[in-house]
Design a protein around this motif. Structure first.
Motif, PDB file in Angstrom:
ATOM      1  N   UNK A 162      51.090  35.964  32.525  1.00  0.00           N
ATOM      2  CA  UNK A 162      51.947  37.017  31.973  1.00  0.00           C
ATOM      3  C   UNK A 162      51.141  38.169  31.383  1.00  0.00           C
ATOM      4  N   UNK A 163      49.829  37.998  31.289  1.00  0.00           N
ATOM      5  CA  UNK A 163      48.960  39.026  30.709  1.00  0.00           C
ATOM      6  C   UNK A 163      48.384  39.905  31.818  1.00  0.00           C
ATOM      7  N   UNK A 164      48.529  41.223  31.668  1.00  0.00           N
ATOM      8  CA  UNK A 164      47.973  42.148  32.652  1.00  0.00           C
ATOM      9  C   UNK A 164      46.460  42.175  32.514  1.00  0.00           C
ATOM     10  N   UNK A 165      45.753  42.138  33.644  1.00  0.00           N
ATOM     11  CA  UNK A 165      44.293  42.179  33.604  1.00  0.00           C
ATOM     12  C   UNK A 165      43.790  43.319  34.472  1.00  0.00           C
ATOM     13  N   UNK A 166      42.657  43.864  34.087  1.00  0.00           N
ATOM     14  CA  UNK A 166      42.062  44.965  34.832  1.00  0.00           C
ATOM     15  C   UNK A 166      41.159  44.381  35.916  1.00  0.00           C
ATOM     16  N   UNK A 167      41.717  44.123  37.080  1.00  0.00           N
ATOM     17  CA  UNK A 167      40.984  43.465  38.162  1.00  0.00           C
ATOM     18  C   UNK A 167      40.171  44.505  38.931  1.00  0.00           C
ATOM     19  N   UNK A 168      38.871  44.247  39.159  1.00  0.00           N
ATOM     20  CA  UNK A 168      38.035  45.209  39.900  1.00  0.00           C
ATOM     21  C   UNK A 168      38.484  45.353  41.354  1.00  0.00           C
ATOM     22  N   UNK A 169      38.043  46.424  41.999  1.00  0.00           N
ATOM     23  CA  UNK A 169      38.500  46.749  43.356  1.00  0.00           C
ATOM     24  C   UNK A 169      38.104  45.716  44.390  1.00  0.00           C
ATOM     25  N   UNK A 170      37.038  44.965  44.148  1.00  0.00           N
ATOM     26  CA  UNK A 170      36.587  44.010  45.156  1.00  0.00           C
ATOM     27  C   UNK A 170      37.382  42.710  45.139  1.00  0.00           C
ATOM     28  N   UNK A 171      38.346  42.625  44.209  1.00  0.00           N
ATOM     29  CA  UNK A 171      39.225  41.465  44.129  1.00  0.00           C
ATOM     30  C   UNK A 171      40.675  41.899  44.186  1.00  0.00           C
ATOM     31  N   UNK A 172      41.530  41.022  44.676  1.00  0.00           N
ATOM     32  CA  UNK A 172      42.970  41.233  44.588  1.00  0.00           C
ATOM     33  C   UNK A 172      43.575  39.992  43.951  1.00  0.00           C
ATOM     34  N   UNK A 173      44.666  40.155  43.226  1.00  0.00           N
ATOM     35  CA  UNK A 173      45.255  39.022  42.517  1.00  0.00           C
ATOM     36  C   UNK A 173      46.767  39.009  42.674  1.00  0.00           C
ATOM     37  N   UNK A 174      47.327  37.809  42.796  1.00  0.00           N
ATOM     38  CA  UNK A 174      48.774  37.596  42.818  1.00  0.00           C
ATOM     39  C   UNK A 174      49.081  36.664  41.662  1.00  0.00           C
ATOM     40  N   UNK A 175      49.535  37.225  40.535  1.00  0.00           N
ATOM     41  CA  UNK A 175      49.757  36.423  39.340  1.00  0.00           C
ATOM     42  C   UNK A 175      50.886  35.417  39.525  1.00  0.00           C
ATOM     43  N   UNK A 176      51.886  35.750  40.367  1.00  0.00           N
ATOM     44  CA  UNK A 176      52.995  34.820  40.598  1.00  0.00           C
ATOM     45  C   UNK A 176      52.513  33.556  41.307  1.00  0.00           C
ATOM     46  N   UNK A 177      51.633  33.739  42.275  1.00  0.00           N
ATOM     47  CA  UNK A 177      51.088  32.583  43.006  1.00  0.00           C
ATOM     48  C   UNK A 177      49.869  31.992  42.311  1.00  0.00           C
ATOM     49  N   UNK A 178      49.396  32.695  41.262  1.00  0.00           N
ATOM     50  CA  UNK A 178      48.195  32.280  40.533  1.00  0.00           C
ATOM     51  C   UNK A 178      47.006  32.119  41.476  1.00  0.00           C
ATOM     52  N   UNK A 179      46.775  33.153  42.257  1.00  0.00           N
ATOM     53  CA  UNK A 179      45.632  33.127  43.161  1.00  0.00           C
ATOM     54  C   UNK A 179      45.069  34.533  43.341  1.00  0.00           C
ATOM     55  N   UNK A 180      43.825  34.603  43.748  1.00  0.00           N
ATOM     56  CA  UNK A 180      43.163  35.877  44.003  1.00  0.00           C
ATOM     57  C   UNK A 180      42.304  35.766  45.240  1.00  0.00           C
ATOM     58  N   UNK A 181      41.845  36.903  45.721  1.00  0.00           N
ATOM     59  CA  UNK A 181      41.026  36.912  46.936  1.00  0.00           C
ATOM     60  C   UNK A 181      39.898  37.917  46.815  1.00  0.00           C
ATOM     61  N   UNK A 182      38.749  37.566  47.404  1.00  0.00           N
ATOM     62  CA  UNK A 182      37.625  38.489  47.492  1.00  0.00           C
ATOM     63  C   UNK A 182      37.874  39.385  48.691  1.00  0.00           C
ATOM     64  N   UNK A 183      38.180  40.656  48.454  1.00  0.00           N
ATOM     65  CA  UNK A 183      38.539  41.563  49.542  1.00  0.00           C
ATOM     66  C   UNK A 183      37.368  42.425  50.001  1.00  0.00           C
ATOM     67  N   UNK A 184      36.297  42.469  49.219  1.00  0.00           N
ATOM     68  CA  UNK A 184      35.116  43.258  49.583  1.00  0.00           C
ATOM     69  C   UNK A 184      33.945  42.803  48.719  1.00  0.00           C
ATOM     70  N   UNK A 185      32.752  43.208  49.097  1.00  0.00           N
ATOM     71  CA  UNK A 185      31.591  42.929  48.259  1.00  0.00           C
ATOM     72  C   UNK A 185      31.595  43.886  47.072  1.00  0.00           C
TER      73      UNK A 185
END
Length: 206
Positions: A162-185
């Motif tokens: 429920x807490x907003x986080x400042x995720x860097x551009x090389x990552x993507x996050x789906x808080x509902x699914x509680x998962x993230x992905x490495x989208x770039x180096x």
């Protein structure tokens, strides 16, 4: 495995900058740097001007403490970065950013890298569907980091989602699914730690 178990706030005071090792406490009035902005110890307020070697050493120690790793590990990361193509200092920071515990922290699934390390060690995360409990696990582009099914129902992860986080551009996050992905180096401009990596390279190049 050996690790530092002393007061985290002393490390921030020794380096003279916030290393954000205590999560929310670092943003509050209780932060040690805000109250005592000088090095710990009897002579903390009477430190002499650093030599070039001293400046290089402090930058290395700062990076080590931010990512929570020991000297032998850090040297191995440097040697690997030196073997890679490109700028050694940027390669070093990229390798450190791609650690699993750091990615968990960057995705907002932990309040600090120390907490992220503990959560990974306790098998709360999967990488590409498989449980991984090694904090230093090196991620690659396309890897999916997720909270395990069993852990998703815990109050800890419900509150974090429920807490907003400042995720860097090389990552993507789906808080509902509680998962993230490495989208770039990760690139240097994406890494917001207060470290001059050039001084670290100079130190190890001697």
């Amino acid at each position: 495995m050996a690790r530092y178990t002393g007061p985290s706030c002393k490390l921030c005071r020794r380096e003279g900058v916030k290393l954000y090792l205590k999560g929310d406490r670092c943003y509050s009035e209780k932060c040690a740097i805000a109250r005592r902005a000088y090095a710990p110890g009897q002579h903390g307020q009477n430190r002499k001007k650093l030599t070039n070697y001293g400046l290089q050493l402090r930058e290395k120690q700062k990076a080590r403490r931010i990512y929570g790793i020991l000297e032998s590990q850090f040297r191995k990361y440097y040697e690997e970065a030196d073997r890679q193509k490109g700028i050694t200092g940027e390669n070093l920071l990229r390798l450190l950013e791609l650690r699993l515990d750091n990615a968990v922290f960057r995705l907002g699934f932990a309040n600090s890298r120390t907490e992220a390390r503990q959560l990974v060690r306790h098998s709360h995360f999967t990488v590409n569907g498989k449980k991984v409990n090694i904090p230093s696990y090196e991620l690659r582009v396309g890897d999916v980091i997720a909270v395990t099914e069993k852990s998703r129902s815990s109050e800890k992860f419900k509150a974090l989602s429920e807490v907003a986080s400042n995720v860097p551009k090389w990552l993507s996050v789906d808080k509902d699914k509680m998962e993230g992905q490495v989208v770039a180096l990760p690139q240097r401009e994406d890494i917001d730690i207060p470290v001059n990596e050039t001084l670290i390279v100079e130190l190890y190049s001697k």
